[in-house]
Design a protein around this motif. Structure first.
Motif, PDB file in Angstrom:
ATOM      1  N   LYS A  65      23.769  11.481  -0.816  1.00 25.75           N
ATOM      2  CA  LYS A  65      24.712  12.100  -1.956  1.00 25.75           C
ATOM      3  C   LYS A  65      24.246  11.578  -3.376  1.00 25.75           C
ATOM      4  O   LYS A  65      24.187  12.179  -4.401  1.00 25.75           O
ATOM      5  N   GLU A  66      24.242  10.264  -3.608  1.00 23.58           N
ATOM      6  CA  GLU A  66      23.778   9.605  -4.732  1.00 23.58           C
ATOM      7  C   GLU A  66      22.512  10.173  -5.141  1.00 23.58           C
ATOM      8  O   GLU A  66      22.212  10.460  -6.247  1.00 23.58           O
ATOM      9  N   ILE A  67      21.559  10.215  -4.324  1.00 20.57           N
ATOM     10  CA  ILE A  67      20.049  10.580  -4.779  1.00 20.57           C
ATOM     11  C   ILE A  67      20.097  12.058  -5.111  1.00 20.57           C
ATOM     12  O   ILE A  67      19.386  12.531  -6.039  1.00 20.57           O
ATOM     13  N   GLN A  68      20.878  12.738  -4.534  1.00 19.70           N
ATOM     14  CA  GLN A  68      21.058  14.168  -4.812  1.00 19.70           C
ATOM     15  C   GLN A  68      21.318  14.576  -6.118  1.00 19.70           C
ATOM     16  O   GLN A  68      21.153  15.705  -6.721  1.00 19.70           O
ATOM     17  N   LYS A  69      22.173  13.631  -6.789  1.00 26.11           N
ATOM     18  CA  LYS A  69      22.338  13.846  -8.156  1.00 26.11           C
ATOM     19  C   LYS A  69      21.250  14.042  -9.116  1.00 26.11           C
ATOM     20  O   LYS A  69      21.365  14.829 -10.166  1.00 26.11           O
ATOM     21  N   ASP A  70      20.342  13.249  -8.689  1.00 29.95           N
ATOM     22  CA  ASP A  70      19.132  13.245  -9.765  1.00 29.95           C
ATOM     23  C   ASP A  70      18.064  14.231  -9.086  1.00 29.95           C
ATOM     24  O   ASP A  70      17.268  14.879  -9.793  1.00 29.95           O
ATOM     25  N   PHE A  71      17.991  14.105  -7.970  1.00 33.62           N
ATOM     26  CA  PHE A  71      17.168  15.319  -7.015  1.00 33.62           C
ATOM     27  C   PHE A  71      17.790  16.057  -6.164  1.00 33.62           C
ATOM     28  O   PHE A  71      17.962  15.920  -4.942  1.00 33.62           O
ATOM     29  N   PRO A  72      18.586  17.244  -6.684  1.00 37.74           N
ATOM     30  CA  PRO A  72      19.178  18.213  -6.216  1.00 37.74           C
ATOM     31  C   PRO A  72      18.515  18.647  -4.882  1.00 37.74           C
ATOM     32  O   PRO A  72      19.378  18.882  -3.786  1.00 37.74           O
ATOM     33  N   GLY A  73      17.115  18.696  -4.652  1.00 36.61           N
ATOM     34  CA  GLY A  73      16.679  19.303  -3.513  1.00 36.61           C
ATOM     35  C   GLY A  73      16.040  18.179  -2.506  1.00 36.61           C
ATOM     36  O   GLY A  73      15.458  18.496  -1.749  1.00 36.61           O
ATOM     37  N   VAL A  74      16.604  16.973  -2.678  1.00 32.20           N
ATOM     38  CA  VAL A  74      16.160  15.994  -1.920  1.00 32.20           C
ATOM     39  C   VAL A  74      16.301  16.254  -0.439  1.00 32.20           C
ATOM     40  O   VAL A  74      17.347  16.777  -0.070  1.00 32.20           O
ATOM     41  N   PHE A  90      17.080  15.159   3.717  1.00 35.59           N
ATOM     42  CA  PHE A  90      17.497  14.203   4.274  1.00 35.59           C
ATOM     43  C   PHE A  90      16.363  13.229   4.833  1.00 35.59           C
ATOM     44  O   PHE A  90      16.573  12.188   4.821  1.00 35.59           O
ATOM     45  N   ASP A  91      15.458  13.853   5.303  1.00 40.53           N
ATOM     46  CA  ASP A  91      14.286  13.293   6.116  1.00 40.53           C
ATOM     47  C   ASP A  91      13.723  12.124   4.851  1.00 40.53           C
ATOM     48  O   ASP A  91      13.479  10.934   5.312  1.00 40.53           O
ATOM     49  N   THR A  92      13.628  12.650   3.618  1.00 39.00           N
ATOM     50  CA  THR A  92      13.202  11.565   2.683  1.00 39.00           C
ATOM     51  C   THR A  92      14.025  10.093   2.650  1.00 39.00           C
ATOM     52  O   THR A  92      13.547   9.227   2.532  1.00 39.00           O
ATOM     53  N   VAL A  93      15.263  10.624   2.538  1.00 38.00           N
ATOM     54  CA  VAL A  93      16.358   9.357   2.474  1.00 38.00           C
ATOM     55  C   VAL A  93      16.303   8.583   3.642  1.00 38.00           C
ATOM     56  O   VAL A  93      15.914   7.123   3.635  1.00 38.00           O
ATOM     57  N   TYR A  94      16.551   9.027   4.776  1.00 35.32           N
ATOM     58  CA  TYR A  94      16.502   8.482   6.076  1.00 35.32           C
ATOM     59  C   TYR A  94      15.022   7.736   6.169  1.00 35.32           C
ATOM     60  O   TYR A  94      15.262   6.554   6.634  1.00 35.32           O
ATOM     61  N   ARG A  95      13.961   8.235   6.069  1.00 33.01           N
ATOM     62  CA  ARG A  95      12.613   7.723   6.327  1.00 33.01           C
ATOM     63  C   ARG A  95      12.585   6.485   5.511  1.00 33.01           C
ATOM     64  O   ARG A  95      12.237   5.430   5.875  1.00 33.01           O
ATOM     65  N   ASN A  96      13.175   6.617   4.170  1.00 27.77           N
ATOM     66  CA  ASN A  96      12.729   5.625   3.533  1.00 27.77           C
ATOM     67  C   ASN A  96      13.696   4.329   3.524  1.00 27.77           C
ATOM     68  O   ASN A  96      13.280   3.117   3.501  1.00 27.77           O
ATOM     69  N   LEU A  97      14.801   4.705   3.857  1.00 21.92           N
ATOM     70  CA  LEU A  97      15.812   3.515   4.319  1.00 21.92           C
ATOM     71  C   LEU A  97      15.165   2.794   5.447  1.00 21.92           C
ATOM     72  O   LEU A  97      15.586   1.541   5.191  1.00 21.92           O
ATOM     73  N   TYR A  98      14.750   3.324   6.530  1.00 25.37           N
ATOM     74  CA  TYR A  98      14.325   2.824   7.753  1.00 25.37           C
ATOM     75  C   TYR A  98      13.035   1.884   7.147  1.00 25.37           C
ATOM     76  O   TYR A  98      12.835   0.951   7.798  1.00 25.37           O
ATOM     77  N   LEU A  99      12.346   2.428   6.539  1.00 25.77           N
ATOM     78  CA  LEU A  99      11.075   1.827   6.183  1.00 25.77           C
ATOM     79  C   LEU A  99      11.256   0.514   5.297  1.00 25.77           C
ATOM     80  O   LEU A  99      10.708  -0.618   5.420  1.00 25.77           O
ATOM     81  N   LEU A 100      12.154   0.699   4.377  1.00 24.67           N
ATOM     82  CA  LEU A 100      12.622  -0.315   3.481  1.00 24.67           C
ATOM     83  C   LEU A 100      13.162  -1.601   4.256  1.00 24.67           C
ATOM     84  O   LEU A 100      13.001  -2.636   4.068  1.00 24.67           O
ATOM     85  N   GLY A 154       0.715  -1.275  -0.098  1.00 22.52           N
ATOM     86  CA  GLY A 154       0.066   0.115  -0.030  1.00 22.52           C
ATOM     87  C   GLY A 154       0.824   1.245  -0.114  1.00 22.52           C
ATOM     88  O   GLY A 154       0.222   2.254   0.216  1.00 22.52           O
ATOM     89  N   TYR A 155       1.968   1.309  -0.110  1.00 24.04           N
ATOM     90  CA  TYR A 155       2.789   2.324  -0.212  1.00 24.04           C
ATOM     91  C   TYR A 155       2.840   3.003  -1.650  1.00 24.04           C
ATOM     92  O   TYR A 155       2.748   2.087  -2.685  1.00 24.04           O
ATOM     93  N   LYS A 156       3.107   4.261  -1.664  1.00 20.88           N
ATOM     94  CA  LYS A 156       3.014   5.050  -3.082  1.00 20.88           C
ATOM     95  C   LYS A 156       4.307   4.656  -3.594  1.00 20.88           C
ATOM     96  O   LYS A 156       5.333   4.633  -3.098  1.00 20.88           O
ATOM     97  N   HIS A 157       4.368   4.993  -4.991  1.00 27.42           N
ATOM     98  CA  HIS A 157       5.326   4.522  -5.798  1.00 27.42           C
ATOM     99  C   HIS A 157       5.922   6.051  -6.300  1.00 27.42           C
ATOM    100  O   HIS A 157       5.312   6.816  -6.845  1.00 27.42           O
ATOM    101  N   THR A 158       7.004   6.468  -5.657  1.00 28.34           N
ATOM    102  CA  THR A 158       7.686   7.570  -6.045  1.00 28.34           C
ATOM    103  C   THR A 158       8.975   7.631  -6.578  1.00 28.34           C
ATOM    104  O   THR A 158       9.734   6.433  -6.457  1.00 28.34           O
ATOM    105  N   LYS A 159       9.416   8.726  -7.292  1.00 28.80           N
ATOM    106  CA  LYS A 159      10.619   8.453  -8.231  1.00 28.80           C
ATOM    107  C   LYS A 159      11.800   8.380  -7.093  1.00 28.80           C
ATOM    108  O   LYS A 159      12.723   7.858  -7.297  1.00 28.80           O
ATOM    109  N   GLN A 160      11.503   9.193  -5.972  1.00 27.78           N
ATOM    110  CA  GLN A 160      12.724   8.951  -4.999  1.00 27.78           C
ATOM    111  C   GLN A 160      12.865   7.757  -4.431  1.00 27.78           C
ATOM    112  O   GLN A 160      14.303   7.187  -4.269  1.00 27.78           O
ATOM    113  N   ARG A 161      11.775   7.148  -3.927  1.00 29.60           N
ATOM    114  CA  ARG A 161      11.902   5.784  -3.371  1.00 29.60           C
ATOM    115  C   ARG A 161      12.582   4.842  -4.475  1.00 29.60           C
ATOM    116  O   ARG A 161      13.383   3.852  -4.224  1.00 29.60           O
ATOM    117  N   GLU A 162      11.856   4.923  -5.793  1.00 32.40           N
ATOM    118  CA  GLU A 162      12.574   4.131  -6.893  1.00 32.40           C
ATOM    119  C   GLU A 162      14.130   4.234  -7.153  1.00 32.40           C
ATOM    120  O   GLU A 162      14.712   3.092  -7.253  1.00 32.40           O
TER     121      GLU A 162
END
Ligand SMILES: [Mn+2]
Ligand SMILES: [Mn+2]
Ligand SMILES: [Zn+2]
Ligand SMILES: [Zn+2]
Lengths: 137, 137
Positions: B42-51, B53-63, B14-22
């Motif tokens: 750092k890697e994500i920031q190459k594609d999403f310069p304004g990403v 911290f929260d998005t990355v950390y939250r997703n890592l823990y969720l995954l 039931g989680y949404k599909h987002t480009k950041q997450r993908e």
DNA sequence: AGATTAATCGTAATCATTATCATTTAAAGA
DNA sequence: TCTTTAAATGATAATGATTACGATTAATCT
């Protein structure tokens, strides 16, 4: 390793004997558990209200370097304990409630070395986490 | 576990599909190594310069919660990798230079359980550190 | 006691991580 | 397709542990 042995070892290495350092060692002696750096800091502050972070952290790392303490990372925090040298190389069960440890006299390295030929093994970590008998509901 | 399996698992939960997450999942797929959270950032920031911290950390823990990633603490930093489920329960050699891992198909727990009767075992960690064949001088 | 130098203090900086909340957007339904 | 809505993200601040550093203190040696 006991308190006097540790103090003498430091002296023989040419380090000065300070009351802060002695207090740190005193906290660890007779404790069979890992203690977080910040817990040590709080404890020292009771006797030395103005003690510096630097003093505590520097000494913990120094004592670990000198193999008077041993350390491990738990929950992203460095924890320290008196170095175990009464028995040979061993590992620990660590209670996630009270922090107390129980020695586990088995090291898995000999069982797996053959499967890692070509790999240069520097060190290893084997820890078991759970609740000790006293901490179970 | 591969990229599509991971994406489908997230969708079925039931989680949404987002480009950041993908993108996060894409980085981990086909990498047989632990990667520090900040490296992922750092890697994500190459594609999403304004990403965030929260998005990355939250997703890592969720995954990790969803067992799509697995995690370990190395040098006081959380590291993540694609969850290994192609073979059974196992452990890893971790190269301290390049981070690559090699599976070690031996678990020491059965050897020591008898020595811990009365202790409630929740989990355990067995990791071997060193240099892989490619990283030796 | 005086000199030497390690050790400590006081404080600021750094680094990873976590928190908050306004805004955006994916997905489900009309 | 348009609307709804709840999840996800972005921007930013806060936190917590650790590290850094110049000035000061104090342990040890002579
Ligand atoms: Mn022990
Ligand atoms: Mn594996
Ligand atoms: Zn061992
Ligand atoms: Zn295991």
């Amino acid at each position: 390793m006991n308190l006097d042995t540790a103090i003498n070892k430091m002296k023989s290495k040419g380090y000065k004997h300070t009351k802060q350092r002695e207090r740190i060692l005193e906290i660890f002696s007779r404790q069979d558990q890992y203690i977080a750096a910040k817990t040590i800091l709080k404890e020292i502050q009771k006797d030395f209200p103005g003690v510096s972070f630097d003093t505590v952290y520097r000494n913990l790392y120094l004592l670990a370097d000198e193999e008077i303490l041993e350390s491990t990372d738990l929950d992203g925090e460095k924890h320290f304990r008196f170095h175990c040298d009464t028995h040979g190389h061993h590992h620990h069960f660590i209670c996630t409630d009270c922090g107390k440890t129980k020695a586990v006299e088995f090291c898995p390295m000999e069982k797996i070395e053959s499967s890692l030929s070509g790999y240069a093994i520097d060190n290893h970590k084997f820890e078991i986490y759970g609740k000790c008998p006293q901490c179970q509901t």
